[in-house]
Design an enzyme around this catalytic site. Structure first.
Site, PDB file in Angstrom:
ATOM      1  N   LYS A   1     -31.891  75.431  30.129  1.00  0.00           N
ATOM      2  CA  LYS A   1     -31.920  76.698  29.402  1.00  0.00           C
ATOM      3  C   LYS A   1     -31.455  76.492  27.962  1.00  0.00           C
ATOM      4  O   LYS A   1     -30.564  75.702  27.694  1.00  0.00           O
ATOM      5  CB  LYS A   1     -31.022  77.725  30.098  1.00  0.00           C
ATOM      6  CG  LYS A   1     -31.598  78.210  31.434  1.00  0.00           C
ATOM      7  CD  LYS A   1     -30.733  79.300  32.040  1.00  0.00           C
ATOM      8  CE  LYS A   1     -31.347  79.860  33.308  1.00  0.00           C
ATOM      9  NZ  LYS A   1     -30.524  80.929  33.903  1.00  0.00           N
TER      10      LYS A   1
ATOM     11  N   ARG B   1     -31.981  74.179  45.341  1.00  0.00           N
ATOM     12  CA  ARG B   1     -30.941  73.939  44.320  1.00  0.00           C
ATOM     13  C   ARG B   1     -29.595  74.403  44.877  1.00  0.00           C
ATOM     14  O   ARG B   1     -28.568  73.731  44.715  1.00  0.00           O
ATOM     15  CB  ARG B   1     -31.312  74.719  43.054  1.00  0.00           C
ATOM     16  CG  ARG B   1     -30.275  74.724  41.928  1.00  0.00           C
ATOM     17  CD  ARG B   1     -30.903  75.392  40.705  1.00  0.00           C
ATOM     18  NE  ARG B   1     -29.954  75.897  39.738  1.00  0.00           N
ATOM     19  CZ  ARG B   1     -29.441  75.188  38.739  1.00  0.00           C
ATOM     20  NH1 ARG B   1     -29.762  73.916  38.602  1.00  0.00           N
ATOM     21  NH2 ARG B   1     -28.597  75.745  37.875  1.00  0.00           N
TER      22      ARG B   1
ATOM     23  N   TYR C   1     -21.585  79.232  44.490  1.00  0.00           N
ATOM     24  CA  TYR C   1     -21.995  78.327  45.561  1.00  0.00           C
ATOM     25  C   TYR C   1     -20.851  77.965  46.496  1.00  0.00           C
ATOM     26  O   TYR C   1     -21.058  77.315  47.510  1.00  0.00           O
ATOM     27  CB  TYR C   1     -22.575  77.032  44.975  1.00  0.00           C
ATOM     28  CG  TYR C   1     -23.807  77.260  44.130  1.00  0.00           C
ATOM     29  CD1 TYR C   1     -25.029  77.547  44.715  1.00  0.00           C
ATOM     30  CD2 TYR C   1     -23.741  77.191  42.740  1.00  0.00           C
ATOM     31  CE1 TYR C   1     -26.166  77.763  43.939  1.00  0.00           C
ATOM     32  CE2 TYR C   1     -24.870  77.403  41.958  1.00  0.00           C
ATOM     33  CZ  TYR C   1     -26.075  77.689  42.567  1.00  0.00           C
ATOM     34  OH  TYR C   1     -27.185  77.911  41.806  1.00  0.00           O
TER      35      TYR C   1
ATOM     36  N   HIS D   1     -24.849  74.368  34.287  1.00  0.00           N
ATOM     37  CA  HIS D   1     -24.243  75.675  34.038  1.00  0.00           C
ATOM     38  C   HIS D   1     -23.367  75.621  32.789  1.00  0.00           C
ATOM     39  O   HIS D   1     -22.745  74.601  32.503  1.00  0.00           O
ATOM     40  CB  HIS D   1     -23.376  76.096  35.228  1.00  0.00           C
ATOM     41  CG  HIS D   1     -24.169  76.567  36.407  1.00  0.00           C
ATOM     42  ND1 HIS D   1     -23.676  76.592  37.690  1.00  0.00           N
ATOM     43  CD2 HIS D   1     -25.446  77.040  36.500  1.00  0.00           C
ATOM     44  CE1 HIS D   1     -24.597  77.048  38.512  1.00  0.00           C
ATOM     45  NE2 HIS D   1     -25.680  77.328  37.814  1.00  0.00           N
TER      46      HIS D   1
ATOM     47  N   ARG E   1     -33.580  73.024  38.086  1.00  0.00           N
ATOM     48  CA  ARG E   1     -34.281  74.300  38.207  1.00  0.00           C
ATOM     49  C   ARG E   1     -35.788  74.064  38.303  1.00  0.00           C
ATOM     50  O   ARG E   1     -36.290  73.008  37.905  1.00  0.00           O
ATOM     51  CB  ARG E   1     -33.991  75.190  36.989  1.00  0.00           C
ATOM     52  CG  ARG E   1     -32.514  75.526  36.781  1.00  0.00           C
ATOM     53  CD  ARG E   1     -32.331  76.322  35.508  1.00  0.00           C
ATOM     54  NE  ARG E   1     -30.942  76.704  35.282  1.00  0.00           N
ATOM     55  CZ  ARG E   1     -30.070  75.989  34.574  1.00  0.00           C
ATOM     56  NH1 ARG E   1     -30.455  74.852  34.002  1.00  0.00           N
ATOM     57  NH2 ARG E   1     -28.824  76.416  34.409  1.00  0.00           N
TER      58      ARG E   1
ATOM     59  N   HIS F   1     -35.131  77.680  44.406  1.00  0.00           N
ATOM     60  CA  HIS F   1     -33.733  77.988  44.091  1.00  0.00           C
ATOM     61  C   HIS F   1     -32.829  77.755  45.298  1.00  0.00           C
ATOM     62  O   HIS F   1     -31.670  77.363  45.141  1.00  0.00           O
ATOM     63  CB  HIS F   1     -33.583  79.426  43.601  1.00  0.00           C
ATOM     64  CG  HIS F   1     -32.174  79.752  43.192  1.00  0.00           C
ATOM     65  ND1 HIS F   1     -31.610  79.259  42.026  1.00  0.00           N
ATOM     66  CD2 HIS F   1     -31.194  80.465  43.807  1.00  0.00           C
ATOM     67  CE1 HIS F   1     -30.365  79.677  41.943  1.00  0.00           C
ATOM     68  NE2 HIS F   1     -30.084  80.406  43.009  1.00  0.00           N
TER      69      HIS F   1
END
Length: 299
Positions: A171, A242, A274, A265, A147, A239
């Protein structure tokens, strides 16, 4: 400490949310509180009812706020009231039965391999500090799928040259190790050699020419500027790179779980967005492999 501040502290210390996310939560809660105070003379946010929240949503719709943004705001509120339930301030979440507003499906078109290659060739014609840095930024996005915030916060200590790995903090402060391709190791070595000539006290990997840590708009501008030269796609952002990383891996046969781990994730559901770009590739594989495909029946 008031209830909003208590909730935000909970998000920061226990849920490990970023400052950016916490700021968004604060703005959403203060917006609702201000609306109810002005419209209903209701000052206590824990006593707000769904009918009042519904009026606030209608106000946002009339102000032309997008359904996607409204859904994000109501999600913030729902989390806040869940927290109030948890600490026994309220018994029922006023948003427990709320249904999100309909939003159009947003299909993000990835860059092609040809477009990424063209950008890297274009940057390679310049040997300045900024060009070497920008080339490495593009390569890292495309070869690791990290990210934007993860790239910005990479430190010199994040690199393990002997293991050819990068340690990324994602995250909620979750760490993961990402493999480095030989080309990345080479680009990193070239960049670090130039980085050492920049006067700076920063430990962050990526610096500006003045020795400061790079920032979000700079990274966006790098990707947008270079890809605007080779691509007519509407959106050109970190993004999308990515997104391109994930899509191209899946097109080449990578399994979904592996891509999930590389992207950082928490669930497969996030990675599955995706897969729609890989359907054409799957159709080709299906036609080549299935015993009852027309191709095989004609042999």
């Amino acid at each position: 400490m008031n209830l909003i501040d208590s909730f935000l502290e909970y998000l920061l210390l226990e849920k490990k949310y970023s400052i950016h996310t916490i700021t968004a939560y604060r703005n959403d809660l203060v917006s609702l509180q201000s609306f109810c105070k002005e419209t209903y003379q209701q000052e206590t946010i824990s006593d707000i009812h769904y009918t009042q929240i519904r009026s606030w949503i209608v106000m946002l719709v009339e102000a032309k706020v997008s359904n996607r943004s409204i859904n994000r705001k109501t999600s913030s509120l729902k989390s806040f009231y869940k927290y109030l339930q948890k600490i026994k301030v309220i018994e029922k979440n006023p948003l427990s039965s709320h249904r999100a507003l309909k939003t159009p499906k947003k299909i993000q078109v990835p860059f092609s391999v040809k477009e990424v290659t063209a950008v890297l060739l274009d940057i390679s014609t310049n040997n300045s500090f900024e060009a070497i840095r920008d080339k490495l930024i593009v390569e890292l996005f495309y070869s690791t799928g990290m990210r934007r915030a993860e790239l910005i916060h990479l430190k010199m200590s994040s690199i393990n040259f002997s293991e050819k790995q990068l340690k990324v903090v994602g995250k909620r402060n979750k760490e993961r190790l990402l493999p480095m391709l030989p080309s990345i190791v080479e680009s990193l070595a070239s960049y670090i050699k130039l980085r050492e000539t920049i006067k700076s006290t920063e430990d962050y990997l990526f610096l500006t020419q003045k020795g400061n840590k790079i920032y979000e708009t700079l990274v966006y501008r790098v990707i947008n500027n270079y890809f605007s030269k080779v691509s007519s796609k509407l959106k050109k952002s970190p993004h999308i790179l990515r997104h391109s990383f994930a899509t191209h891996l899946l097109n080449e046969g990578a399994d979904l779980n592996s891509v999930k781990e590389l992207l950082g994730h928490s669930s497969l559901a996030s990675t599955q967005v995706y897969t729609h770009n890989s359907l054409e590739q799957l159709k080709k594989v299906y036609k080549q492999a299935h015993p009852r495909s027309n191709k095989k029946q004609n042999l």
